[in-house]
Scaffold this motif. Structure first.
Motif, PDB file in Angstrom:
ATOM      1  N   ALA A 184     135.243 -73.262  90.553  1.00 47.18           N
ATOM      2  CA  ALA A 184     136.566 -74.314  89.826  1.00 47.18           C
ATOM      3  C   ALA A 184     135.489 -73.887  88.694  1.00 47.18           C
ATOM      4  CB  ALA A 184     136.072 -75.258  90.119  1.00 47.18           C
ATOM      5  N   LYS A 185     134.532 -74.036  87.575  1.00 47.21           N
ATOM      6  CA  LYS A 185     134.081 -73.689  86.756  1.00 47.21           C
ATOM      7  C   LYS A 185     134.281 -71.963  86.412  1.00 47.21           C
ATOM      8  CE  LYS A 185     130.573 -75.745  86.906  1.00 47.21           C
ATOM      9  NZ  LYS A 185     129.200 -76.064  86.689  1.00 47.21           N
ATOM     10  N   MET A 186     134.303 -71.568  86.848  1.00 42.74           N
ATOM     11  CA  MET A 186     134.216 -69.282  87.018  1.00 42.74           C
ATOM     12  C   MET A 186     136.125 -69.575  86.592  1.00 42.74           C
ATOM     13  SD  MET A 186     132.464 -67.480  90.320  1.00 42.74           S
ATOM     14  CE  MET A 186     133.216 -66.695  89.826  1.00 42.74           C
ATOM     15  N   LYS A 187     136.761 -70.371  87.136  1.00 42.50           N
ATOM     16  CA  LYS A 187     138.209 -70.040  86.953  1.00 42.50           C
ATOM     17  C   LYS A 187     139.054 -71.268  86.110  1.00 42.50           C
ATOM     18  CE  LYS A 187     139.067 -69.128  91.981  1.00 42.50           C
ATOM     19  NZ  LYS A 187     139.534 -67.254  91.502  1.00 42.50           N
ATOM     20  N   GLY A 188     137.616 -71.634  84.838  1.00 44.12           N
ATOM     21  CA  GLY A 188     138.285 -72.215  83.903  1.00 44.12           C
ATOM     22  C   GLY A 188     138.698 -73.868  83.591  1.00 44.12           C
ATOM     23  N   TRP A 189     138.228 -74.468  85.321  1.00 44.92           N
ATOM     24  CA  TRP A 189     138.040 -75.561  85.145  1.00 44.92           C
ATOM     25  C   TRP A 189     137.431 -76.873  84.894  1.00 44.92           C
ATOM     26  CZ3 TRP A 189     142.964 -77.797  86.765  1.00 44.92           C
ATOM     27  CH2 TRP A 189     143.674 -76.988  87.408  1.00 44.92           C
ATOM     28  N   LYS A 190     137.919 -77.749  84.443  1.00 44.44           N
ATOM     29  CA  LYS A 190     136.153 -78.518  83.987  1.00 44.44           C
ATOM     30  C   LYS A 190     136.140 -79.377  85.310  1.00 44.44           C
ATOM     31  CE  LYS A 190     137.016 -79.543  79.600  1.00 44.44           C
ATOM     32  NZ  LYS A 190     137.402 -80.889  78.574  1.00 44.44           N
ATOM     33  N   VAL A 191     134.516 -79.645  85.478  1.00 52.07           N
ATOM     34  CA  VAL A 191     133.818 -80.115  86.190  1.00 52.07           C
ATOM     35  C   VAL A 191     132.497 -81.614  85.606  1.00 52.07           C
ATOM     36  CG1 VAL A 191     132.276 -80.344  88.614  1.00 52.07           C
ATOM     37  CG2 VAL A 191     134.460 -78.588  88.199  1.00 52.07           C
ATOM     38  N   GLU A 192     133.496 -83.282  85.707  1.00 52.15           N
ATOM     39  CA  GLU A 192     132.570 -83.561  85.770  1.00 52.15           C
ATOM     40  C   GLU A 192     132.468 -85.150  86.829  1.00 52.15           C
ATOM     41  OE1 GLU A 192     132.789 -86.830  81.481  1.00 52.15           O
ATOM     42  OE2 GLU A 192     134.755 -84.783  81.843  1.00 52.15           O
ATOM     43  N   THR A 193     131.616 -85.939  86.372  1.00 51.86           N
ATOM     44  CA  THR A 193     131.411 -87.255  87.136  1.00 51.86           C
ATOM     45  C   THR A 193     131.151 -88.158  86.264  1.00 51.86           C
ATOM     46  OG1 THR A 193     129.834 -85.949  88.859  1.00 51.86           O
ATOM     47  CG2 THR A 193     129.710 -87.748  88.920  1.00 51.86           C
ATOM     48  N   PHE A 194     131.650 -89.271  86.640  1.00 50.98           N
ATOM     49  CA  PHE A 194     131.762 -90.538  85.788  1.00 50.98           C
ATOM     50  C   PHE A 194     130.804 -91.745  85.890  1.00 50.98           C
ATOM     51  CE2 PHE A 194     135.925 -88.130  85.090  1.00 50.98           C
ATOM     52  CZ  PHE A 194     135.990 -87.997  84.343  1.00 50.98           C
ATOM     53  N   PRO A 195     129.415 -91.987  85.366  1.00 47.95           N
ATOM     54  CA  PRO A 195     128.544 -92.544  85.696  1.00 47.95           C
ATOM     55  C   PRO A 195     129.289 -94.284  85.908  1.00 47.95           C
ATOM     56  CG  PRO A 195     128.002 -91.363  83.860  1.00 47.95           C
ATOM     57  CD  PRO A 195     129.400 -91.390  84.168  1.00 47.95           C
ATOM     58  N   ASP A 196     130.141 -94.407  85.616  1.00 44.78           N
ATOM     59  CA  ASP A 196     130.760 -95.778  85.528  1.00 44.78           C
ATOM     60  C   ASP A 196     131.742 -96.616  86.597  1.00 44.78           C
ATOM     61  OD1 ASP A 196     132.108 -94.198  84.054  1.00 44.78           O
ATOM     62  OD2 ASP A 196     133.519 -95.756  83.323  1.00 44.78           O
ATOM     63  N   LEU A 197     132.113 -95.009  87.871  1.00 42.98           N
ATOM     64  CA  LEU A 197     132.448 -94.909  88.528  1.00 42.98           C
ATOM     65  C   LEU A 197     131.380 -94.737  89.981  1.00 42.98           C
ATOM     66  CD1 LEU A 197     136.037 -93.036  88.427  1.00 42.98           C
ATOM     67  CD2 LEU A 197     135.683 -95.415  88.296  1.00 42.98           C
ATOM     68  N   ILE A 198     130.856 -95.890  90.505  1.00 43.05           N
ATOM     69  CA  ILE A 198     129.700 -96.177  91.657  1.00 43.05           C
ATOM     70  C   ILE A 198     130.635 -95.588  92.997  1.00 43.05           C
ATOM     71  CG2 ILE A 198     128.176 -97.168  91.738  1.00 43.05           C
ATOM     72  CD1 ILE A 198     127.930 -98.004  89.060  1.00 43.05           C
ATOM     73  N   ALA A 199     129.725 -94.742  93.648  1.00 46.32           N
ATOM     74  CA  ALA A 199     130.058 -95.366  95.120  1.00 46.32           C
ATOM     75  C   ALA A 199     128.561 -95.323  95.864  1.00 46.32           C
ATOM     76  CB  ALA A 199     130.467 -93.502  95.334  1.00 46.32           C
TER      77      ALA A 199
END
Length: 296
Positions: A184-199
């Motif tokens: 996804a990053k190779m193709k220009g998309w952002k990848v992000e994890t949000f610490p306040d969303l807990i699984a």
């Protein structure tokens, strides 16, 4: 609400001990999925029966059983199961697709908040929360959670991103989640994890042998994705403080894969992209002292 339409796919094998709580956490979501396909990949416990019980009462939930007879068991099996599950979403209008493991529970507003993040940023392609696991009787953030790497147990994709990267790639040693994020990053998309969303992840590794096998596989997996030897050594050195034996076994797995010249499931372009990222991170580590492993 038309902008918050999503589907979920779960690959499950013998998850009777956990899957009911996973189902209940999705049923409690403030925004329900348009479709949720739970693929039972040759389960021999009560997984199928539990899914069927809930599916009778909730039309968006569908169970799909795959027969494992005659097929080898490896980490690519999860990807094949997910692909079969996605076939069941054809004809449904949705903007996001989520992968959810059968031993994870989520807060009731998890997917609503996650989709809010996608709506804020049109370039966001892959996202998720932080994984918390039981440590000392309490759920705590997993040691190697990272803002730049989304766990495969809770990966959530913009549909256009998922289609552009070709979905998940089968890989014998695993790592389909990392491959998807890097592609996804190779193709220009952002990848992000949000610490306040807990699984909350309920099934953790138990026993020394199981843990060491996992580390050995991790080393082989990272070789298969083209991780540079210096980057692998740096990661293992960084992990020594937390688990010295595990770090050593991981490096052994990587070196054994190197010696066997195992075939990689990814392209040369992918390997070049990964190694450039690693070179940049090592340079950053040397100049600023940041940990090279935190943003895999």
């Amino acid at each position: 609400m038309q902008q918050k339409r999503y589907v979920l796919i779960t690959a499950a094998r013998n998850e009777a001990a956990y899957i009911e709580e996973t189902i209940r956490s999705v049923l409690a979501q403030t925004v329900s999925p348009e479709k949720w396909v739970i693929v039972s990949d040759g389960s021999t416990d009560a997984t199928d029966e539990i899914v069927a019980t809930f599916a009778k009462r909730h039309p968006f939930l569908e169970g799909l059983r795959l027969d494992r007879e005659g097929r080898d068991r490896n980490f690519a099996a999860k990807v094949h199961a997910i692909r079969q599950g996605r076939e069941k979403t054809r004809g449904i209008d949705y903007r996001y697709i989520g992968i959810l493991d059968a031993d994870v529970t989520l807060p009731k507003d998890y997917y609503e908040k996650l989709m809010d993040e996608f709506l804020k940023d049109p370039a966001l392609g892959v996202a998720g929360g932080f994984i918390h696991e039981l440590q000392g009787g309490r759920f705590r953030s997993r040691r190697f959670n990272s803002r730049a790497s989304v766990s495969g147990s809770i990966q959530f994709f913009r549909r256009s991103c998922y289609d552009e990267i070709g979905g998940l790639l089968p890989a014998v040693h695993g790592g389909e989640d990392t491959i998807a994020s890097i592609t996804a990053k190779m193709k220009g998309w952002k990848v992000e994890t949000f610490p306040d969303l807990i699984a909350q992840h309920h099934k953790t590794m138990s026993g020394v042998k199981t843990r060491l096998r996992s580390y050995y596989r991790l080393g082989m997996m990272e070789y298969s994705m083209g991780f540079h030897p210096m980057a692998e050594v740096a990661k293992c050195v960084y992990r020594i403080s937390g688990d010295p034996l595990g770090a050593a076994v991981q490096l052994c797995g990587y070196l054994m894969a190197c010696l066997s010249a195992a075939e990689r499931p990814v392209s040369d372009e992918f390997v070049r992209f990964v190694r450039k990222e690693h070179a940049d991170r090592i340079k950053s580590f040397l100049t600023r002292g940041s940990a090279p492993d935190r943003a895999r």
